[in-house]
Structure formats: structure tokens, C-alpha cells
Design an enzyme around this catalytic site. Structure first.
Site, short mmCIF file in Angstrom:
data_model
loop_
_atom_site.label_atom_id
_atom_site.label_comp_id
_atom_site.label_asym_id
_atom_site.label_seq_id
_atom_site.Cartn_x
_atom_site.Cartn_y
_atom_site.Cartn_z
N TYR A 31 -26.27 -33.35 -27.89
CA TYR A 31 -25.26 -32.26 -26.80
C TYR A 31 -26.25 -31.45 -26.26
O TYR A 31 -27.59 -31.05 -26.00
CB TYR A 31 -24.98 -30.77 -27.97
CG TYR A 31 -24.00 -31.27 -29.42
CD1 TYR A 31 -24.79 -32.13 -30.14
CD2 TYR A 31 -22.69 -31.10 -29.27
CE1 TYR A 31 -23.77 -32.85 -31.43
CE2 TYR A 31 -22.59 -32.11 -30.12
CZ TYR A 31 -22.54 -32.14 -31.74
OH TYR A 31 -21.87 -32.10 -32.52
N PRO A 80 -14.35 -29.01 -30.55
CA PRO A 80 -15.00 -30.00 -30.97
C PRO A 80 -16.40 -30.06 -31.27
O PRO A 80 -16.81 -30.53 -31.46
CB PRO A 80 -14.48 -31.84 -30.48
CG PRO A 80 -13.81 -31.54 -29.26
CD PRO A 80 -13.10 -29.95 -28.61
N TYR A 108 -23.62 -26.77 -39.21
CA TYR A 108 -23.15 -27.97 -38.91
C TYR A 108 -22.46 -28.98 -39.77
O TYR A 108 -21.62 -30.07 -40.59
CB TYR A 108 -24.44 -28.28 -38.19
CG TYR A 108 -24.06 -29.84 -36.97
CD1 TYR A 108 -23.86 -29.96 -35.66
CD2 TYR A 108 -23.69 -30.73 -37.80
CE1 TYR A 108 -23.17 -30.30 -35.01
CE2 TYR A 108 -23.60 -32.13 -37.14
CZ TYR A 108 -22.84 -31.89 -35.72
OH TYR A 108 -22.78 -33.31 -35.22
C1 PHB Z 1 -17.29 -37.89 -31.89
O1 PHB Z 1 -17.60 -38.41 -33.05
O2 PHB Z 1 -15.84 -37.90 -31.69
C2 PHB Z 1 -18.08 -36.13 -31.99
C3 PHB Z 1 -19.30 -35.94 -32.97
C4 PHB Z 1 -19.22 -34.71 -32.48
C5 PHB Z 1 -19.09 -33.63 -32.28
C6 PHB Z 1 -17.46 -33.95 -31.55
C7 PHB Z 1 -17.32 -35.94 -31.28
O3 PHB Z 1 -19.29 -32.43 -31.81
#
Ligand code: PHB
Ligand code: APR
Length: 389
Positions: free
Chosen positions: A200, A292, A384
Site C-alpha cells: 500500500y 476497498p 486488517y
Molecule cells: C485486491 O486484491 O483486489 C485487493 C486487496 C486488498 C485491498 C483491496 C483490493 O485492500
């Protein structure tokens, strides 16, 4: 037709609820607006909490996830040109699993078919009615003929744009919403992931996320303006932008290739309260949406399905309404914590038009704190991997 629970929507919430009810001996019918193929073609996130995997196991649909899913014990946060690992497993004893939502949906569809349960695909004009009485019904149009299902309960699992929430009189519902001033442009490509764990990244040019579907298939996202169109993002531009937003080592090792899917999704936080209206209950995206960042959408759909299935089990097995009476408050208490976490992750990692240099420094201070404080890192990890059901 008559059934105990009429479920509207064959996404993860509806399919999981259907299998849980089946395992408790509670018959149910699912009505879905689209075809099964259409439902499976929607590319969505792909990260499962352990609790979600346990529910899949409980309904006997977890074999393929255990075989193909990738277990992750940590994530990485990138900012200021460096990457920092957050250990998920150490402080929580838990892991997460990378397994696409489409795969999970397919596994649940197959389990449903194997159990011989009824799913009516391409059901038009689905309408839940009389749910404020003891005789709720759902009507629908199939091949030009109107049908009606008499049931004890209706489960509205029909996503954000579904008919269930829309059928409630406005004065009975309260909604809470935050729309973020940007979107995520995502691509899928048959290239090996840039790193074994998710990255991230907070960057001056905007957020980026490196994730995956398998050891051979990658999923990448970059924050983009809401009014951008995918035609403005040929693959070359996407890869260049991604490389600029991740640390040098990742940019140097990134393997690029043709995209096999590309889409832009808006980011929104939304909660509808309550999640029960007489004999109709909402579950999953029908009741709430999260951005997301943190991958909570699918996992919340699963925990709602769990709470609702338990409530119905109590009703039929123990002749007690305590479970259905408590459902909304119980589900919302977990929902709001995931809404808070997703909002927090989103706020910490994205470039906001109104933040200015002060806001950007605050983000960096927060990231620095999170990666250097054991307590703060453990709090991120705890949320998480998923709060307990
Ligand atoms: C994904 O694998 O598409 C994905 C994974 C983690 C996230 C958002 C999307 O926080
Ligand atoms: N009649 C029948 N079915 C409907 C109707 C309707 N009027 N409206 C919507 N549906 C169907 C949709 O076609 C879809 O298949 O309901 C289903 C809802 O599925 P999802 O949108 O996947 O929602 P949910 O099951 O709650 O799963 C939540 O999906 O959006 C992601 O991030 C979210 O991962 C999370 C998960």
C-alpha cells in the site's frame, strides 16, 4: 412457491447465507437479476479474513480456497521512498488469504448446485412486499410470467443498487455516507506479483496498491480522478504511473504485461440503519459500502450472512426471536468498526485535493507512527485480519 427464506441476490452475501441456512436445514430460494456467468464476470477484491474462510469451510465450499489461496502474514506500507512491513500474524496470531471474490462466488454456486437448491437467475422486477406483516412475499417476472414466493422471511442481499433497501419507506431508514473525491483504476495482468506481500503506497502523485490473485496473476491499482475514463489509460500509461508511485526497488523489479481487465471504481463509505424491517433483513452491500482500502467489503458480507443465519437457526430450532431481534444491532456494531478502519486507511494513504501540505505532513506522521509503534501496528493488524464475529 413457498420457502422459509427468500434471498434476493446471488452475490457472496446471498450465496453464503443460502448455504449456511441449508446446512441448518432451513430451505431457501435465491432470486438473481442477472445470469450466473454475468455475476462471475465481475472482478472485485480478493482478500479473505480467517473468519470468512472458516464460514466457507463450514458450508463445505473451502477446498479450492485452501488449495489455491495464498496465505499472507504481513503487508507493506510504502511512503517517503521506503517500504515498511506490518506484521499481521505476530500480534494477532491470524493471517489473511488472497483468493478472488469471483472464485469464492463460483465455489458457493457449485456447492448450491450440488445441494440441489433453487436459484432463479434472470429474475426481473423482483419486488419484496408485505414484509411488515407475518406473510411476506417476493414477486418476480421470469420469461414474461409473473411469479410469487410466499415466505417467512426475506433476506435482501442484492447489493448497493438492489431493490430491497429501496423498498423500505424512507422514514424507516437512516443513511450515512461519505463519497471520496477520487477513484481506483485497477488492472489485472498475467504477470508475477512485484512482491510476495501487498504494498500500500502513499505518494505525492496519489495512492497505489500492488496486490495479486495468484503467483502468476497480479492486480494493481492507482488512485485517479473520478471523471477519468479507461480510454485515457492505455497500459503503458498505467505502468508508468504505477512505477512512479512505488519505491525504487519495487519499480525496478515490476514485471509489466498486457492488461486482461481494466476498470475504474469510485470510493464510498455508506451505512443504512437499521438492517431489519419487519420480516426483511439486509446483508452485505445492500446495507453498507466501504472503500476497498483494507478489503473489508466481502468480509462484511460474510459476517452479516453468519449473524443472519444464526438468527434464523435460533428462530427455527429454538423457537426464539432473540436472534432476529438482535441481528441489526449486532451486525451494525461490526460494520461500523470496519467502516471506521476502511475510512482511516483511505484517509492515511490517499492524496486528498483539500489536504494541502499540512494534511500531507500529517499523513506522513501517522504512517511513521504506525510503522514504528508496536501498539499502533498491532491495532492496524488486528483490524486488517478482521475483528471477531
Ligand atoms: C485486491 O486484491 O483486489 C485487493 C486487496 C486488498 C485491498 C483491496 C483490493 O485492500
Ligand atoms: N433483483 C435480483 N437481484 C439483484 C437485484 C434485483 N433487483 N439487484 C441486484 N441484484 C443482485 C446483483 O446482480 C448481484 O449479483 O444482487 C447481487 C448482489 O451481489 P454483490 O453486489 O456482490 O453484493 P454482496 O453479495 O453483498 O457482496 C458484497 O461484493 O461489491 C462487493 O465489495 C463488495 O466484496 C463485497 C461484496
Amino acid at each position: 412457491m413457498r420457502t422459509k427464506v427468500a434471498i434476493i441476490g446471488a452475490g457472496p452475501a446471498g450465496l453464503l447465507l443460502g448455504q449456511l441456512l441449508y446446512s441448518y436445514g432451513i430451505d431457501n430460494v435465491i432470486l438473481e437479476r442477472h445470469t450466473g456467468e454475468y455475476v462471475l464476470a465481475r472482478i472485485r477484491a480478493g482478500l479473505l479474513e480467517e473468519g470468512t474462510v472458516t464460514l466457507l469451510d463450514e458450508v463445505g465450499a473451502g477446498q479450492r480456497a485452501h488449495h489455491d489461496g495464498l496465505i499472507h502474514q504481513g503487508i507493506e506500507l510504502a511512503f517517503g521512498g521506503e517500504r515498511h512491513r506490518i506484521d499481521l500474524h505476530g500480534p494477532t496470531g491470524k493471517t489473511v488469504m488472497i483468493y478472488g471474490q469471483t472464485e469464492l462466488t463460483l465455489d458457493l454456486m457449485n456447492a448450491r448446485r450440488a445441494a440441489g437448491l433453487t436459484t432463479i437467475y434472470e429474475a426481473d422486477h423482483v419486488r419484496p412486499t408485505d414484509f411488515e406483516t407475518d406473510h411476506p412475499r417476493v414477486s418476480y417476472l421470469k420469461d414474461g410470467v409473473t411469479h410469487e414466493i410466499d415466505c417467512d422471511f426475506i433476506a435482501g442481499c442484492d447489493g448497493f443498487h438492489g431493490v430491497s433497501r429501496a423498498s423500505v419507506k424512507p422514514e424507516a431508514i437512516k443513511t450515512f455516507e461519505r463519497v471520496y473525491p477520487f477513484g481506483w483504476l485497477g488492472i489485472l495482468s498475467d504477470t508475477p506479483p512485484v512482491s510476495p506481500e501487498l504494498i500500500y503506497s502513499n505518494h505525492d502523485r496519489g495512492f497505489a496498491l500492488c496486490t495479486m490473485r495468484s503467483t502468476k496473476r497480479s492486480r494493481y491499482y492507482v488512485q485517479c480522478p473520478l471523471d477519468d475514463h479507461i480510454d485515457q489509460w492505455p497500459d503503458g500509461r498505467f505502468w508508468d504511473e504505477l512505477k512512479r508511485r512505488i519505491d525504487q526497488k519495487a519499480a525496478d523489479t515490476l514485471v509489466t504485461g498486457p492488461s486482461i481487465e481494466k476498470s475504474i471504481a469510485p470510493l464510498r463509505s455508506f451505512v443504512a440503519e437499521p438492517m431489519r424491517f419487519g420480516r426483511m433483513f439486509l446483508a452485505g452491500d445492500a446495507a453498507h459500502i466501504v472503500p476497498p482500502t483494507g478489503a473489508k467489503g466481502l468480509n462484511l458480507a460474510a459476517s452479516d450472512a453468519h449473524y443472519l443465519a444464526q438468527a434464523f437457526r435460533e428462530y427455527y430450532d429454538e423457537r426464539s426471536s432473540a436472534g432476529i431481534d438482535a441481528y441489526s444491532a449486532k451486525a451494525l456494531s461490526r460494520v461500523w468498526k470496519a467502516v471506521r478502519f476502511s475510512w482511516w486507511m483511505t484517509s492515511m494513504l490517499h492524496k486528498f485535493p483539500d489536504n494541502g501540505p499540512f494534511g500531507a505532513r500529517i499523513q506522513l506522521a501517522e504512517l511513521d507512527y504506525v510503522v514504528n509503534s508496536k501498539v499502533a501496528a498491532a491495532s492496524l493488524a488486528e483490524n486488517y485480519v478482521g475483528l471477531p464475529f
